[in-house]
Design a protein around this motif. Structure first.
Motif, mmCIF file in Angstrom:
data_model
loop_
_atom_site.group_PDB
_atom_site.id
_atom_site.type_symbol
_atom_site.label_atom_id
_atom_site.label_comp_id
_atom_site.label_asym_id
_atom_site.label_seq_id
_atom_site.Cartn_x
_atom_site.Cartn_y
_atom_site.Cartn_z
ATOM 1 N N GLU A 1 0.755 -1.336 -0.033
ATOM 2 C CA GLU A 1 0.111 0.274 0.049
ATOM 3 C C GLU A 1 0.809 1.286 0.033
ATOM 4 O O GLU A 1 1.847 1.369 0.753
ATOM 5 N N LEU A 2 0.481 2.121 -0.742
ATOM 6 C CA LEU A 2 1.145 3.641 -0.998
ATOM 7 C C LEU A 2 -0.049 4.683 -0.567
ATOM 8 O O LEU A 2 -0.864 4.412 -1.043
ATOM 9 N N ARG A 3 0.601 5.794 -0.679
ATOM 10 C CA ARG A 3 -0.156 6.979 -0.571
ATOM 11 C C ARG A 3 0.331 7.876 -1.733
ATOM 12 O O ARG A 3 1.339 8.129 -1.997
ATOM 13 N N THR B 1 -3.062 13.947 -4.549
ATOM 14 C CA THR B 1 -3.584 14.674 -5.515
ATOM 15 C C THR B 1 -4.006 16.095 -5.152
ATOM 16 O O THR B 1 -3.981 16.667 -3.939
ATOM 17 N N GLU B 2 -4.473 17.034 -6.041
ATOM 18 C CA GLU B 2 -4.928 18.455 -5.523
ATOM 19 C C GLU B 2 -6.021 18.293 -4.737
ATOM 20 O O GLU B 2 -6.327 19.062 -3.980
ATOM 21 N N GLU B 3 -6.621 17.197 -5.171
ATOM 22 C CA GLU B 3 -8.259 17.283 -4.467
ATOM 23 C C GLU B 3 -8.124 16.298 -3.141
ATOM 24 O O GLU B 3 -8.761 16.516 -2.085
ATOM 25 N N ASP B 4 -7.414 15.347 -3.043
ATOM 26 C CA ASP B 4 -7.362 14.434 -2.041
ATOM 27 C C ASP B 4 -5.823 13.546 -1.851
ATOM 28 O O ASP B 4 -5.064 13.659 -2.497
ATOM 29 N N ARG B 5 -6.134 12.908 -0.843
ATOM 30 C CA ARG B 5 -4.921 11.807 -0.550
ATOM 31 C C ARG B 5 -5.491 10.445 -0.738
ATOM 32 O O ARG B 5 -6.221 10.023 -0.093
ATOM 33 N N LEU B 6 -4.677 9.764 -1.758
ATOM 34 C CA LEU B 6 -5.376 8.320 -2.117
ATOM 35 C C LEU B 6 -4.397 7.384 -1.473
ATOM 36 O O LEU B 6 -3.343 7.522 -1.259
ATOM 37 N N THR B 7 -5.370 6.214 -1.466
ATOM 38 C CA THR B 7 -4.523 5.099 -1.049
ATOM 39 C C THR B 7 -4.450 4.106 -2.387
ATOM 40 O O THR B 7 -5.545 3.847 -2.673
ATOM 41 N N THR C 1 -5.857 -0.761 -6.864
ATOM 42 C CA THR C 1 -6.866 -0.326 -6.585
ATOM 43 C C THR C 1 -6.669 1.198 -5.819
ATOM 44 O O THR C 1 -5.484 1.264 -4.769
ATOM 45 N N ALA C 2 -7.239 2.053 -6.274
ATOM 46 C CA ALA C 2 -7.517 3.571 -5.614
ATOM 47 C C ALA C 2 -8.589 3.552 -4.514
ATOM 48 O O ALA C 2 -9.565 3.399 -5.077
ATOM 49 N N HIS C 3 -8.377 4.210 -3.477
ATOM 50 C CA HIS C 3 -9.309 4.514 -2.614
ATOM 51 C C HIS C 3 -8.937 5.728 -2.165
ATOM 52 O O HIS C 3 -7.925 6.218 -2.079
ATOM 53 N N ASP C 4 -10.108 6.737 -2.048
ATOM 54 C CA ASP C 4 -9.840 8.240 -1.366
ATOM 55 C C ASP C 4 -9.819 8.199 0.081
ATOM 56 O O ASP C 4 -9.984 6.818 0.642
ATOM 57 N N ARG C 5 -9.846 9.172 0.684
ATOM 58 C CA ARG C 5 -9.384 9.349 2.247
ATOM 59 C C ARG C 5 -10.607 8.855 2.760
ATOM 60 O O ARG C 5 -10.380 8.437 4.201
ATOM 61 N N SER D 1 5.187 4.336 -10.054
ATOM 62 C CA SER D 1 4.281 3.614 -10.842
ATOM 63 C C SER D 1 2.624 3.940 -10.434
ATOM 64 O O SER D 1 1.826 4.102 -11.148
ATOM 65 N N ALA D 2 2.567 4.019 -8.911
ATOM 66 C CA ALA D 2 1.447 4.452 -8.557
ATOM 67 C C ALA D 2 0.997 5.954 -8.609
ATOM 68 O O ALA D 2 -0.137 6.213 -9.308
ATOM 69 N N GLU D 3 1.839 6.786 -8.875
ATOM 70 C CA GLU D 3 1.589 8.036 -9.179
ATOM 71 C C GLU D 3 1.167 8.342 -10.666
ATOM 72 O O GLU D 3 0.428 9.134 -11.131
ATOM 73 N N ALA D 4 2.031 7.646 -11.225
ATOM 74 C CA ALA D 4 1.575 7.609 -12.704
ATOM 75 C C ALA D 4 0.443 6.988 -13.290
ATOM 76 O O ALA D 4 -0.396 7.355 -14.004
ATOM 77 N N TRP D 5 -0.190 5.838 -12.459
ATOM 78 C CA TRP D 5 -1.265 5.391 -12.699
ATOM 79 C C TRP D 5 -2.759 6.234 -12.231
ATOM 80 O O TRP D 5 -3.370 6.374 -13.182
ATOM 81 N N VAL D 6 -2.296 7.093 -11.120
ATOM 82 C CA VAL D 6 -3.243 8.110 -11.022
ATOM 83 C C VAL D 6 -3.275 9.232 -11.763
ATOM 84 O O VAL D 6 -4.119 9.704 -12.319
ATOM 85 N N ALA D 7 -2.029 9.612 -12.305
ATOM 86 C CA ALA D 7 -2.060 11.000 -13.136
ATOM 87 C C ALA D 7 -2.481 10.464 -14.687
ATOM 88 O O ALA D 7 -3.136 11.424 -15.252
ATOM 89 N N GLY D 8 -2.517 9.132 -14.884
ATOM 90 C CA GLY D 8 -3.062 8.531 -16.241
ATOM 91 C C GLY D 8 -4.450 8.530 -16.153
ATOM 92 O O GLY D 8 -5.216 7.888 -17.032
ATOM 93 N N GLY D 9 -5.149 8.953 -15.230
ATOM 94 C CA GLY D 9 -6.681 8.736 -15.030
ATOM 95 C C GLY D 9 -7.064 7.209 -14.851
ATOM 96 O O GLY D 9 -7.962 6.972 -15.105
#
Length: 161
Positions: free
Chosen positions: A94-96, A99-105, A122-126, A146-154
């Motif tokens: 698990e990593l955190r 983003t501008e809107e939230d901290r994702l797990t 899997t991505a979960h919001d706060r 890789s987690a940040e790239a997945w989030v940034a890539g929608g």
């Protein structure tokens, strides 16, 4: 072992069965001493095997008793718990990601399926709500980048995943 056997306690010098466990005092193949094997009901392999104390005659094993059995159950249960924790740690990461809107797990869970092993990204919001999930290879390189790239890539399935 049948359910009837599991429900009927046995309190013998070399065999003790109760509380879902069986303790069996066995000859230690390594030397002249004795060992005790602890089996969880329904399991064919012992959860714990350890040395057992010799009796006063220095030939036969000390008989099992309620205190020894309870200690063995506690120790064997702890061994199983540690094994389960270690397996969970190997299969779940698990990593955190902020983003501008939230901290994702972002979690990475390996599914050790014999026919089709895979992992779930899997991505979960706060608040714990699942935002996205995708199936990836079990050897997917899961790290902060890789987690940040997945989030940034929608949350599109990563290339080579």
């Amino acid at each position: 072992m049948s359910e009837t056997q599991a429900q009927n306690p046995i309190n013998e010098a070399r065999l003790w069965r109760d509380k879902g466990w069986t303790a069996e005092v066995i000859k230690n193949e390594e030397d002249d001493g004795w060992a005790v094997a602890m089996y969880l009901d329904g399991e064919s392999e012992p959860a714990l095997v350890g040395p057992w104390t010799m009796g006063r005659d220095k030939k036969n094993p000390k008989p099992l008793d309620v205190n020894a059995f309870n200690t063995l159950v506690k120790t064997a249960s702890e061994v199983i718990r540690r094994h389960e924790q270690q397996l969970h740690a190997q299969l779940h990461k698990e990593l955190r990601v902020d983003t501008e809107e939230d901290r994702l797990t972002i979690s990475f869970d390996i599914v050790p399926d014999e026919e089709a092993p895979h992992a779930l990204l899997t991505a979960h919001d706060r608040a714990g709500e699942r935002l996205a999930q995708t199936r990836v290879r079990p050897d997917f390189r899961f790290n902060q980048q890789s987690a940040e790239a997945w989030v940034a890539g929608g949350f599109e399935k990563p290339a080579g995943a």
